[in-house]
Design an enzyme around this catalytic site. Structure first.
Site, PDB file in Angstrom:
ATOM      1  CB  CYS A  17      13.252   9.095   7.754  1.00  0.00           C
ATOM      2  SG  CYS A  17      14.426   8.072   6.864  1.00  0.00           S
ATOM      3  CD  GLU A  77      13.075   1.032   9.809  1.00  0.00           C
ATOM      4  OE1 GLU A  77      13.603   2.090  10.207  1.00  0.00           O
ATOM      5  OE2 GLU A  77      13.531  -0.097  10.050  1.00  0.00           O
ATOM      6  CE  LYS A 112      -2.093   3.026   1.915  1.00  0.00           C
ATOM      7  NZ  LYS A 112      -1.982   4.444   1.494  1.00  0.00           N
ATOM      8  CD  GLU A 124       9.742  13.211  11.242  1.00  0.00           C
ATOM      9  OE1 GLU A 124       8.610  12.724  11.428  1.00  0.00           O
ATOM     10  OE2 GLU A 124      10.643  12.625  10.619  1.00  0.00           O
TER      11      GLU A 124
HETATM   12  P1  NAD Z   1       2.207   8.644   7.306  1.00  0.00           P
HETATM   13  O1  NAD Z   1       2.436   7.858   8.546  1.00  0.00           O
HETATM   14  O2  NAD Z   1       1.190   9.712   7.323  1.00  0.00           O
HETATM   15  O3  NAD Z   1       1.783   7.666   6.115  1.00  0.00           O
HETATM   16  C1  NAD Z   1       2.561   6.554   5.792  1.00  0.00           C
HETATM   17  C2  NAD Z   1       1.684   5.508   5.138  1.00  0.00           C
HETATM   18  O4  NAD Z   1       0.736   5.052   6.104  1.00  0.00           O
HETATM   19  C3  NAD Z   1       0.881   5.999   3.934  1.00  0.00           C
HETATM   20  O5  NAD Z   1       0.860   4.998   2.942  1.00  0.00           O
HETATM   21  C4  NAD Z   1      -0.509   6.212   4.527  1.00  0.00           C
HETATM   22  O6  NAD Z   1      -1.539   6.087   3.573  1.00  0.00           O
HETATM   23  C5  NAD Z   1      -0.561   5.084   5.528  1.00  0.00           C
HETATM   24  N1  NAD Z   1      -1.544   5.285   6.612  1.00  0.00           N
HETATM   25  C6  NAD Z   1      -2.036   6.461   7.111  1.00  0.00           C
HETATM   26  N2  NAD Z   1      -2.948   6.215   8.071  1.00  0.00           N
HETATM   27  C7  NAD Z   1      -3.047   4.880   8.187  1.00  0.00           C
HETATM   28  C8  NAD Z   1      -3.821   4.000   9.014  1.00  0.00           C
HETATM   29  N3  NAD Z   1      -4.700   4.470   9.898  1.00  0.00           N
HETATM   30  N4  NAD Z   1      -3.652   2.669   8.877  1.00  0.00           N
HETATM   31  C9  NAD Z   1      -2.764   2.162   7.989  1.00  0.00           C
HETATM   32  N5  NAD Z   1      -2.018   2.935   7.155  1.00  0.00           N
HETATM   33  C10 NAD Z   1      -2.146   4.276   7.269  1.00  0.00           C
HETATM   34  O7  NAD Z   1       3.644   9.186   6.869  1.00  0.00           O
HETATM   35  P2  NAD Z   1       4.023  10.114   5.623  1.00  0.00           P
HETATM   36  O8  NAD Z   1       3.542  11.484   5.914  1.00  0.00           O
HETATM   37  O9  NAD Z   1       3.617   9.443   4.352  1.00  0.00           O
HETATM   38  O10 NAD Z   1       5.630  10.047   5.695  1.00  0.00           O
HETATM   39  C11 NAD Z   1       6.389  10.856   6.506  1.00  0.00           C
HETATM   40  C12 NAD Z   1       6.832  10.117   7.759  1.00  0.00           C
HETATM   41  O11 NAD Z   1       7.557   8.939   7.409  1.00  0.00           O
HETATM   42  C13 NAD Z   1       7.795  10.946   8.571  1.00  0.00           C
HETATM   43  O12 NAD Z   1       7.489  10.815   9.940  1.00  0.00           O
HETATM   44  C14 NAD Z   1       9.147  10.308   8.266  1.00  0.00           C
HETATM   45  O13 NAD Z   1      10.156  10.513   9.228  1.00  0.00           O
HETATM   46  C15 NAD Z   1       8.781   8.881   8.145  1.00  0.00           C
HETATM   47  N6  NAD Z   1       9.815   8.136   7.409  1.00  0.00           N
HETATM   48  C16 NAD Z   1      10.630   7.254   8.091  1.00  0.00           C
HETATM   49  C17 NAD Z   1      11.652   6.571   7.407  1.00  0.00           C
HETATM   50  C18 NAD Z   1      12.567   5.580   8.112  1.00  0.00           C
HETATM   51  O14 NAD Z   1      13.292   4.849   7.434  1.00  0.00           O
HETATM   52  N7  NAD Z   1      12.553   5.516   9.434  1.00  0.00           N
HETATM   53  C19 NAD Z   1      11.819   6.799   6.037  1.00  0.00           C
HETATM   54  C20 NAD Z   1      10.978   7.708   5.385  1.00  0.00           C
HETATM   55  C21 NAD Z   1       9.961   8.362   6.081  1.00  0.00           C
END
Ligand code: NAD
Length: 490
Positions: A299, A264, A188, A394
């Site tokens: 990230c 992550e 997804k 963050e």
């Molecule tokens: P997000 O958590 O909003 O969304 C991530 C994914 O989760 C998307 O596909 C979204 O549709 C899905 N999602 C949202 N709500 C959900 C739910 N209730 N149930 C299941 N899935 C759901 O994050 P984002 O805004 O897309 O990305 C930014 C975040 O990702 C930042 O916090 C960043 O630090 C983190 N990140 C971490 C790493 C790492 O390797 N640690 C790498 C890249 C990004």
């Protein structure tokens, strides 16, 4: 990278994306999809299929059937390896096309996206493909009257949920080891960056990954992501994204089948500069690159600069001067150093975090609004108390806070003064101090006299509330496998 070719690719209409569910494709013609708006100029690119719970269940069912039928898991390791190597080659052949499509979707500057997205994804898939036929089982050191065999098996069906930053690279970090281990998967991607991911998966199917082994559902996290995380037929869930969603996934797993959940999550990574750094100009360049690439939407971004008091003021001047020189603009221009934020909504949330903040040394404003895109100046904020929310939480945007420290003890205390622990950086010439800092900082990665750029051979994962699993390296394979013991009386 050729600018003319990039311009040709950006002018192409985006073909209607379709979800991949077993052998079928489900587009958005049956019911309204989600509008895909480019953060480059606010233009409408296409509609993304908005998966229902039934779509997700069908994708999981297709994955389960393909797994149970052994279509991938029971293929000889060398045959699986050949398919994955072909996939990596196909991604490389289509690298620029994938990169441009991804940039139109999420706004990352093309110079970075080209390397960090298709090329890095292909490298990751090749790395895990090459591992497939080189990993052996074990024989336990038992009494000679028995034989203890330790088999490694795939977990079965893996769900993967990925964010909008670096969608190809992060998809490869999950699916490289999951597919190499013989699992079937349902992916997804983020509703903000699904286009290039769908294309990359189609290339995998063309390379020979059997139908049903690799499924993609698009749509909202609340519906599609939640349905995947709650599915009773998903054995392991690999997630990259925010801590807010990560917490929900653990709840969903607890309320369903106790599937393994690997998270992550975000970071607030300290970048610590001691006065004895060999070259403070190099350090300043790394600090600026370490926070502002991809408009801070990384990230591991070094978003908290900690500087030894004696050099603080001069160092801030250097950092601000370099920040002001960075070229912000059209991410499909090869000369751009900072592209767009991923969406208008995200830009507004970053600006809101800065609203009323004292001590903005440079930046702080939206720019290029007439383009219709979501652009912002690289921003440096000084003089905030370490307890300020901007210093501790963050932002995921182009915002760097700067805090001075007196000595090494205070540097460690400040570096660790956050609930997050993803990455960090240290600049010093003192080898003993470098090792003391590596031991003392509570984070999954410590860069010394450099920042970022680690390759697939080393694990990446968070400590504390930045997560619980590790992507990359051979260690990642264990997330997607089970150990099984055979105890044989001789
Ligand atoms: P997000 O958590 O909003 O969304 C991530 C994914 O989760 C998307 O596909 C979204 O549709 C899905 N999602 C949202 N709500 C959900 C739910 N209730 N149930 C299941 N899935 C759901 O994050 P984002 O805004 O897309 O990305 C930014 C975040 O990702 C930042 O916090 C960043 O630090 C983190 N990140 C971490 C790493 C790492 O390797 N640690 C790498 C890249 C990004």
């Amino acid at each position: 990278m050729n600018q003319d070719r990039i311009d040709e690719l950006r002018a192409l209409p985006v073909t209607s994306p379709a979800m991949i569910i077993g052998s079928t494709r489900r587009g958005s013609h049956e019911r309204p999809g989600l509008d895909v708006v480019s953060p480059i100029d606010g233009s409408h690119l296409t509609q993304l299929p908005n998966a229902t719970v039934e779509d997700v269940d069908a994708a999981v069912q297709a994955a389960r059937e393909s797994y149970d039928a052994g279509r991938w898991a029971k293929l000889a390791p060398m045959a699986r390896k050949a398919v994955m190597l072909r996939w990596a080659a196909r991604i490389e052949e289509h690298a620029l096309e994938l990169a441009v499509l991804g940039v139109r979707d999420n706004g990352t500057e093309i110079a970075m996206a080209f390397k960090a997205e298709p090329l890095s994804a292909a490298g990751t898939i090749r790395y895990y493909a090459e591992a497939i036929d080189k990993l052996y089982g074990e024989i336990a050191p038992t009494d000679l009257s028995v034989l203890g065999l330790i088999h490694t098996e795939p977990v079965g069906v893996v769900g993967a949920i990925v964010p909008w930053n670096f969608p190809l690279m992060i998809t490869a970090w999950k699916l490289g080891p999951a597919l190499a281990s013989g699992n079937s998967v349902v992916l997804k991607p983020s509703e903000i960056a699904s286009l290039s991911v769908l294309r990359m998966v189609e290339l995998g199917l063309e390379a020979g990954i059997p139908e049903g082994v690799f499924n993609v559902v698009t749509g909202t996290g609340e519906v599609a992501g939640q349905a995947l995380a709650r599915s009773m037929e998903v054995d392991a869930l690999a997630f990259t994204g925010s801590g807010f969603v990560g917490r929900k996934l653990m709840e969903y797993a607890a309320q369903s089948n106790l599937k393994r959940v690997y998270l992550e999550l975000g970071g607030k990574s300290p970048h610590v500069v001691f006065a004895d750094a060999a070259d403070l100009d190099d350090a300043a360049k790394a600090v600026v690159g370490g926070i502002f690439r991809n408009a801070g939407q990384v990230c591991v971004a070094g978003s908290r600069l900690l500087v030894e008091e004696s050099i603080h003021d001069d160092f801030v001047v250097k950092v601000c001067a370099l920040s002001e020189k960075m070229r912000v603009g059209d991410p499909l221009d090869t000369g751009t150093q900072i592209g767009a934020l991923s969406s208008e909504h995200h830009l507004k949330s970053v600006l809101a975090r800065l609203h009323g903040t004292p001590g903005i040394a440079t930046g702080g404003n939206r720019i290029l609004e007439d383009t219709g895109g979501s652009y912002m100046q690289p921003t440096v904020v000084t003089g905030l108390d370490p307890s300020d929310a901007l210093v501790r939480n963050e932002v995921f945007g182009p915002v760097l806070t700067v805090t001075p420290f007196k000595d090494e003890v205070e540097a460690v205390a400040l570096a660790n003064d956050t609930d997050l622990g993803l990455a960090s950086g240290v600049w010093t010439q003192d080898l003993s101090r470098a090792h003391r800092m590596i031991n003392a900082i509570r984070a999954g990665m410590v860069h010394v006299n450099t920042y970022g750029g680690a390759d697939v051979t080393v694990p990446l994962g968070g400590h504390k509330q930045s997560g619980n699993g590790q992507d990359k390296s051979l260690h990642a394979l264990s997330k997607f496998t089970n150990k099984k013991t055979a105890w044989i009386k001789l």
